[in-house]
Design a protein around this motif. Structure first.
Motif, PDB file in Angstrom:
ATOM      1  N   ASP A 113       0.694  -1.085  -0.064  1.00 34.37           N
ATOM      2  CA  ASP A 113      -0.012   0.074  -0.081  1.00 34.37           C
ATOM      3  C   ASP A 113       1.003   1.121  -0.155  1.00 34.37           C
ATOM      4  OD1 ASP A 113      -1.507   2.051   0.608  1.00 34.37           O
ATOM      5  OD2 ASP A 113      -3.251   1.028   1.703  1.00 34.37           O
ATOM      6  N   PRO A 114       1.101   1.819  -1.144  1.00 38.03           N
ATOM      7  CA  PRO A 114       1.908   3.072  -1.194  1.00 38.03           C
ATOM      8  C   PRO A 114       1.592   4.239  -0.187  1.00 38.03           C
ATOM      9  CG  PRO A 114       0.580   2.786  -3.261  1.00 38.03           C
ATOM     10  CD  PRO A 114       0.296   1.507  -2.495  1.00 38.03           C
ATOM     11  N   SER A 115       0.274   4.609  -0.137  1.00 41.22           N
ATOM     12  CA  SER A 115      -0.106   5.570   0.675  1.00 41.22           C
ATOM     13  C   SER A 115       0.166   5.355   2.082  1.00 41.22           C
ATOM     14  CB  SER A 115      -1.534   5.938   0.551  1.00 41.22           C
ATOM     15  OG  SER A 115      -1.865   6.212  -0.783  1.00 41.22           O
ATOM     16  N   ASN A 116       0.088   4.305   2.660  1.00 41.67           N
ATOM     17  CA  ASN A 116       0.624   3.769   3.987  1.00 41.67           C
ATOM     18  C   ASN A 116       1.806   4.441   4.388  1.00 41.67           C
ATOM     19  OD1 ASN A 116      -2.166   2.958   4.993  1.00 41.67           O
ATOM     20  ND2 ASN A 116      -1.623   0.944   4.630  1.00 41.67           N
ATOM     21  N   HIS A 140      -2.791  -2.617  -2.529  1.00 39.61           N
ATOM     22  CA  HIS A 140      -4.092  -1.536  -2.291  1.00 39.61           C
ATOM     23  C   HIS A 140      -3.494  -0.331  -3.178  1.00 39.61           C
ATOM     24  CE1 HIS A 140      -5.637  -3.338   1.618  1.00 39.61           C
ATOM     25  NE2 HIS A 140      -6.311  -3.876   0.568  1.00 39.61           N
ATOM     26  N   ALA A 141      -4.543   0.048  -3.888  1.00 38.83           N
ATOM     27  CA  ALA A 141      -4.231   1.207  -4.930  1.00 38.83           C
ATOM     28  C   ALA A 141      -5.066   2.458  -3.930  1.00 38.83           C
ATOM     29  CB  ALA A 141      -4.820   0.942  -6.136  1.00 38.83           C
ATOM     30  N   SER A 142      -4.404   3.437  -3.638  1.00 38.28           N
ATOM     31  CA  SER A 142      -4.935   4.530  -2.889  1.00 38.28           C
ATOM     32  C   SER A 142      -4.258   5.729  -3.137  1.00 38.28           C
ATOM     33  CB  SER A 142      -5.005   4.201  -1.427  1.00 38.28           C
ATOM     34  OG  SER A 142      -3.751   4.123  -0.864  1.00 38.28           O
ATOM     35  N   LEU A 201      -2.215  15.057   5.547  1.00 40.15           N
ATOM     36  CA  LEU A 201      -2.585  13.982   4.374  1.00 40.15           C
ATOM     37  C   LEU A 201      -4.176  13.871   4.294  1.00 40.15           C
ATOM     38  CD1 LEU A 201       0.087  11.301   4.223  1.00 40.15           C
ATOM     39  CD2 LEU A 201      -0.031  13.211   2.936  1.00 40.15           C
ATOM     40  N   ARG A 202      -4.749  13.769   3.230  1.00 40.64           N
ATOM     41  CA  ARG A 202      -5.965  13.386   3.107  1.00 40.64           C
ATOM     42  C   ARG A 202      -6.271  12.293   1.873  1.00 40.64           C
ATOM     43  NH1 ARG A 202      -9.707  18.206   2.677  1.00 40.64           N
ATOM     44  NH2 ARG A 202      -9.138  18.317   4.865  1.00 40.64           N
ATOM     45  N   HIS A 203      -7.220  11.372   1.932  1.00 41.84           N
ATOM     46  CA  HIS A 203      -7.507  10.276   1.117  1.00 41.84           C
ATOM     47  C   HIS A 203      -8.223  11.023   0.139  1.00 41.84           C
ATOM     48  CE1 HIS A 203      -6.898   5.998   1.552  1.00 41.84           C
ATOM     49  NE2 HIS A 203      -7.115   6.169   2.958  1.00 41.84           N
ATOM     50  N   GLY A 204      -7.720  10.602  -1.475  1.00 45.37           N
ATOM     51  CA  GLY A 204      -8.245  11.146  -2.453  1.00 45.37           C
ATOM     52  C   GLY A 204      -8.177  10.427  -3.885  1.00 45.37           C
ATOM     53  N   GLU A 205      -8.718  11.127  -4.923  1.00 47.98           N
ATOM     54  CA  GLU A 205      -8.817  10.267  -6.067  1.00 47.98           C
ATOM     55  C   GLU A 205      -7.410   9.876  -6.673  1.00 47.98           C
ATOM     56  OE1 GLU A 205     -10.142  11.573 -10.703  1.00 47.98           O
ATOM     57  OE2 GLU A 205     -11.154  12.289  -8.812  1.00 47.98           O
ATOM     58  N   ILE A 206      -7.464   8.613  -6.994  1.00 46.56           N
ATOM     59  CA  ILE A 206      -6.090   7.856  -7.324  1.00 46.56           C
ATOM     60  C   ILE A 206      -5.782   8.681  -8.796  1.00 46.56           C
ATOM     61  CG2 ILE A 206      -5.116   5.824  -8.015  1.00 46.56           C
ATOM     62  CD1 ILE A 206      -7.120   4.221  -6.538  1.00 46.56           C
ATOM     63  N   ILE A 262      -5.026  -5.913  -7.658  1.00 43.64           N
ATOM     64  CA  ILE A 262      -5.060  -4.581  -7.412  1.00 43.64           C
ATOM     65  C   ILE A 262      -6.155  -4.040  -6.571  1.00 43.64           C
ATOM     66  CG2 ILE A 262      -4.428  -2.146  -7.723  1.00 43.64           C
ATOM     67  CD1 ILE A 262      -2.672  -3.241  -9.861  1.00 43.64           C
ATOM     68  N   SER A 263      -6.514  -3.612  -5.539  1.00 43.62           N
ATOM     69  CA  SER A 263      -7.737  -3.346  -4.688  1.00 43.62           C
ATOM     70  C   SER A 263      -7.613  -2.015  -4.596  1.00 43.62           C
ATOM     71  CB  SER A 263      -8.001  -4.196  -3.491  1.00 43.62           C
ATOM     72  OG  SER A 263      -9.229  -3.868  -3.003  1.00 43.62           O
ATOM     73  N   ILE A 264      -8.793  -1.441  -4.858  1.00 42.50           N
ATOM     74  CA  ILE A 264      -8.936   0.124  -4.855  1.00 42.50           C
ATOM     75  C   ILE A 264      -9.621   0.540  -3.782  1.00 42.50           C
ATOM     76  CG2 ILE A 264      -9.678   2.181  -6.102  1.00 42.50           C
ATOM     77  CD1 ILE A 264      -9.988   0.501  -8.414  1.00 42.50           C
ATOM     78  N   GLU A 265      -8.878   1.430  -2.924  1.00 39.83           N
ATOM     79  CA  GLU A 265      -9.305   2.046  -1.481  1.00 39.83           C
ATOM     80  C   GLU A 265      -9.743   3.539  -2.018  1.00 39.83           C
ATOM     81  OE1 GLU A 265      -7.586  -0.321   2.484  1.00 39.83           O
ATOM     82  OE2 GLU A 265      -6.481   1.283   1.484  1.00 39.83           O
ATOM     83  N   ASP A 266     -10.776   3.913  -2.187  1.00 35.79           N
ATOM     84  CA  ASP A 266     -11.194   5.138  -2.715  1.00 35.79           C
ATOM     85  C   ASP A 266     -12.584   5.171  -2.571  1.00 35.79           C
ATOM     86  OD1 ASP A 266     -11.095   7.503  -3.706  1.00 35.79           O
ATOM     87  OD2 ASP A 266     -10.928   7.253  -5.905  1.00 35.79           O
TER      88      ASP A 266
END
Length: 297
Positions: A184-187, A210-212, A238-243, A266-270
């Motif tokens: 998971d790159p975002s983590n 995980h794609a985020s 940081l804030r979650h957002g559109e990939i 690849i599972s999308i977390e969005d």
């Protein structure tokens, strides 16, 4: 070629806490996306009834999709051996759940970063517990995937193996055909570290992703690393957002995954801002996948 799944990131409260959304409703929503799978979560309220497991698998299949991955959060770093033994049994239940759902990949974690634990103690506890689960995973044709995670919603402390060096050391100690990494790159940003550096260190062990994406609300990435690295609580910058519109370099990520022969899920977390956002993330990822894994290749 990698395949896409989606995780109900925007609906966890409704599915896991107050029950205001039913699992069948999520299946209906997700089935309209141009994806192949739905990542599952062991903590959906309706998963407490084992009779529902097969029903959900059939419903997802009726929509032309499958359930490739099960997300769960074992806590293997508790100093009490009896507590750890119970967590191993929980993980085995989740492995069984994953198999019943038709899944191939079941998440594991290290556990909580309790202040009294030394790095060596925590790694040893986690490795011991994961290795106890692996024979059962093999029996059920399930691969355990350890994620470079931040923190489970119900944990007091962040992930023990949140920091890159600890995570890589833990991964290096387990070699089994039914064990791999969920990247998971975002983590990595939440650890104040570089997601590409982590990927280059573990890319040959990555079997799912995980794609985020994350946005910086203020300041710079250098500010984040100085102020948020290893902090308790989510990084406020940081804030979650559109990939595709955040900090992650998906060209560099996919180039490395292609280099090592990755062809997993690849599972999308969005979708925090709605299904339209999730649709745009799906379109972005499909375009990138087509670029790096062309059909005629």
């Amino acid at each position: 070629m990698p395949r896409l799944a989606a995780f109900p990131k925007a609906f966890m409260q409704e599915l896991c806490k107050d029950g205001s959304m039913k699992v069948f409703e999520w299946i209906e929503l997700a089935s309209k996306l141009d994806i192949e799978g739905l990542e599952w979560y062991a903590g959906f309220l309706e998963m407490a009834d084992e009779q529902n497991w097969g029903k959900f698998r059939k419903e997802v299949a009726s929509k032309g999709k499958q359930i490739p991955m099960l997300c769960c959060s074992p806590d293997f770093t508790h100093p009490d051996i009896d507590f750890r033994a119970k967590e191993v049994e929980k993980q085995k239940t989740w492995i069984k759940m994953c198999n019943t759902l038709g899944g191939q990949f079941c998440r594991v974690l290290s556990g909580q970063r309790r202040p009294e634990l030394s790095p060596e103690q925590g790694i040893s506890y986690a490795v011991e517990c994961i290795e106890q689960c692996l024979p059962f995973a093999k029996e059920n044709n399930v691969t355990l995937i350890i994620e470079n995670h931040y923190k489970d919603d119900f944990w007091e402390f962040p992930e023990f193996a949140q920091k890159m060096d600890v995570f890589c050391e833990l991964v290096s100690r387990i070699h089994h055909p039914n064990f791999g990494v969920n990247y998971d790159p975002s983590n990595t940003f939440l650890a104040g570290e570089d997601p590409l550096e982590l990927l280059y260190r573990v890319s040959d062990r990555v079997v799912t992703m995980h794609a985020s994406d994350r946005y910086l609300i203020e300041g710079t990435i250098e500010d984040l690393r100085k102020e948020e690295g290893g902090s308790v609580g989510y990084a406020k910058r940081l804030r979650h957002g559109e990939i595709g519109k955040g900090l992650n370099d998906y060209d560099a990520i996919f180039a490395e995954l292609k280099r090592v022969g990755f062809d997993g899920w690849i599972s999308i977390e969005d979708g925090i801002e709605g299904m339209e956002q999730l649709e745009r993330s799906v379109a972005f990822l499909k375009k990138k996948i087509a670029k790096y894994w062309p059909i005629n290749n």
